[in-house]
Scaffold this motif. Sequence first.
Motif, short mmCIF file in Angstrom:
data_model
loop_
_atom_site.label_atom_id
_atom_site.label_comp_id
_atom_site.label_asym_id
_atom_site.label_seq_id
_atom_site.Cartn_x
_atom_site.Cartn_y
_atom_site.Cartn_z
N PRO A 244 33.70 69.28 104.31
CA PRO A 244 34.36 69.51 103.02
C PRO A 244 34.60 68.23 102.22
N ALA A 245 35.19 67.22 102.85
CA ALA A 245 35.52 66.00 102.11
C ALA A 245 34.26 65.23 101.71
N SER A 246 33.34 65.05 102.66
CA SER A 246 32.11 64.29 102.35
C SER A 246 31.24 65.05 101.37
N GLY A 247 31.21 66.37 101.46
CA GLY A 247 30.42 67.16 100.53
C GLY A 247 30.94 67.07 99.11
N LEU A 248 32.26 67.22 98.96
CA LEU A 248 32.84 67.13 97.63
C LEU A 248 32.73 65.71 97.08
N PHE A 249 32.83 64.72 97.97
CA PHE A 249 32.67 63.33 97.52
C PHE A 249 31.26 63.13 96.96
N ALA A 250 30.26 63.61 97.67
CA ALA A 250 28.88 63.46 97.21
C ALA A 250 28.68 64.14 95.86
N GLU A 251 29.25 65.33 95.70
CA GLU A 251 29.10 66.06 94.45
C GLU A 251 29.80 65.35 93.29
N THR A 252 31.04 64.91 93.53
CA THR A 252 31.76 64.23 92.46
C THR A 252 31.14 62.87 92.15
N ALA A 253 30.55 62.23 93.17
CA ALA A 253 29.88 60.95 92.93
C ALA A 253 28.70 61.14 91.98
N MET A 254 27.99 62.26 92.11
CA MET A 254 26.86 62.54 91.23
C MET A 254 27.33 62.86 89.82
N LEU A 255 28.51 63.46 89.70
CA LEU A 255 29.02 63.85 88.39
C LEU A 255 29.78 62.72 87.69
N THR A 256 30.25 61.74 88.47
CA THR A 256 31.13 60.71 87.91
C THR A 256 30.51 59.88 86.79
N PRO A 257 29.23 59.46 86.86
CA PRO A 257 28.68 58.69 85.74
C PRO A 257 28.81 59.42 84.40
N VAL A 258 28.53 60.72 84.40
CA VAL A 258 28.66 61.51 83.17
C VAL A 258 30.13 61.62 82.77
N ALA A 259 31.00 61.86 83.78
CA ALA A 259 32.44 62.00 83.50
C ALA A 259 33.01 60.70 82.92
N VAL A 260 32.69 59.57 83.53
CA VAL A 260 33.19 58.28 83.04
C VAL A 260 32.64 58.00 81.65
N GLY A 261 31.36 58.30 81.44
CA GLY A 261 30.76 58.10 80.12
C GLY A 261 31.48 58.90 79.05
N PHE A 262 31.84 60.16 79.37
CA PHE A 262 32.55 61.00 78.39
C PHE A 262 33.93 60.43 78.10
N ILE A 263 34.64 60.00 79.15
CA ILE A 263 35.99 59.44 78.96
C ILE A 263 35.93 58.17 78.10
N LEU A 264 34.98 57.28 78.41
CA LEU A 264 34.85 56.03 77.66
C LEU A 264 34.46 56.29 76.21
N TYR A 265 33.57 57.26 76.00
CA TYR A 265 33.15 57.60 74.64
C TYR A 265 34.36 58.07 73.82
N GLY A 266 35.21 58.90 74.45
CA GLY A 266 36.40 59.37 73.75
C GLY A 266 37.37 58.24 73.43
N LEU A 267 37.51 57.31 74.37
CA LEU A 267 38.42 56.18 74.15
C LEU A 267 37.92 55.30 73.01
N VAL A 268 36.60 55.09 72.94
CA VAL A 268 36.03 54.22 71.92
C VAL A 268 36.06 54.87 70.54
N THR A 269 35.73 56.16 70.48
CA THR A 269 35.61 56.83 69.18
C THR A 269 36.91 57.42 68.67
N SER A 270 37.82 57.81 69.58
CA SER A 270 39.03 58.50 69.14
C SER A 270 40.32 57.81 69.57
N GLY A 271 40.21 56.68 70.26
CA GLY A 271 41.41 56.01 70.72
C GLY A 271 41.92 56.60 72.02
#
Length: 317
Positions: free
Chosen positions: A196-223
């Motif tokens: 369970p833990a290693s599986g969810l870690f692998a999945e979230t690791a694959m999703l994190t680049p997109v997630a971080v990109g979205f968060i940073l984009y919002g911070l840059v464009t909307s504060g």
Amino acid sequence: MSLPESAPEAIAPETVTAPATPDASDGSRGVLAALLAYTLWGFLPLLFRQVEAAGSVLIVAERTVWSLILLAVILAFSGGFGEVRTLFSDRNRALGTLLSAVLLAGNWLIYVWAVETGQVLEASFGYFINPLVNVLMGMILLGERQNRLQTISILIAVIAIGIQAVGLGKIPFVALSLALSFGFYGYFRKTAKLGPASGLFAETAMLTPVAVGFILYGLVTSGPGVHADPYLLTLLVLTGPATAIPLLLFAFAVRRLRLTTIGMFQYIAPSIQFLVAIYLFGEHLNGLRLVSFGLIWVSLLVFSYDSFKRRKRAAMV
């Protein structure tokens, strides 16, 4: 829900191996862990409703990042990174995990959006029909043959979905999307054969680049937006533990309880969501929708009775 979670017949896709036969004390701890896991999943809409100002996409992005951080800490102490490295060295397993990660993200997004838009009742309906959707997927994708009681339970569920559509005045897209995305998530999740833990870690690791990109984009464009509010930021951080902790409790329980026992807990979360939607969120339940829920409960009783009978028969062989 996050659920990541679940064996085809349960709310969490990690039930891919049978637990060892428990002793009495292990069994008691397993029951407590299962109750806690499903109860936490049931009340998850309360957290998402509190952070709805962030928007469903940002909530899922934050949930992904904070889940990854917490799971990284857990794996560092448990030595589970070797399992993750083995996964990424196997192209087919990594691809299967990527597919499950995309489905998981879609499921999270639909669920959070449903809470945000006042559709928790329909979301709970989706998780009620999820076990039956998994049976149907087994018939279509794996060529599994179903017995008479399973067929009856599926037919009742189909009728319930039709009545739900009439009660809503539209096809219950939220319920069907949640059930199907979670069903396919469990199907692909099994191919990775991770804990369970290693599986969810692998999945979230694959999703994190997109997630971080979205968060940073919002911070840059909307504060800073909601990040400037300490209360909302704290709640967003808590979406990580709210995702990982119930999963780990479930993993603890499934290693100490029979699958039949685990199966009896799987309806706790959508039942709590059903009550939360009506009594805390004030969602309207008209007569037709109540009939559809009644039928789905009958369908699940038939399905659970059949599962209990088959497992009891198998244990006697």
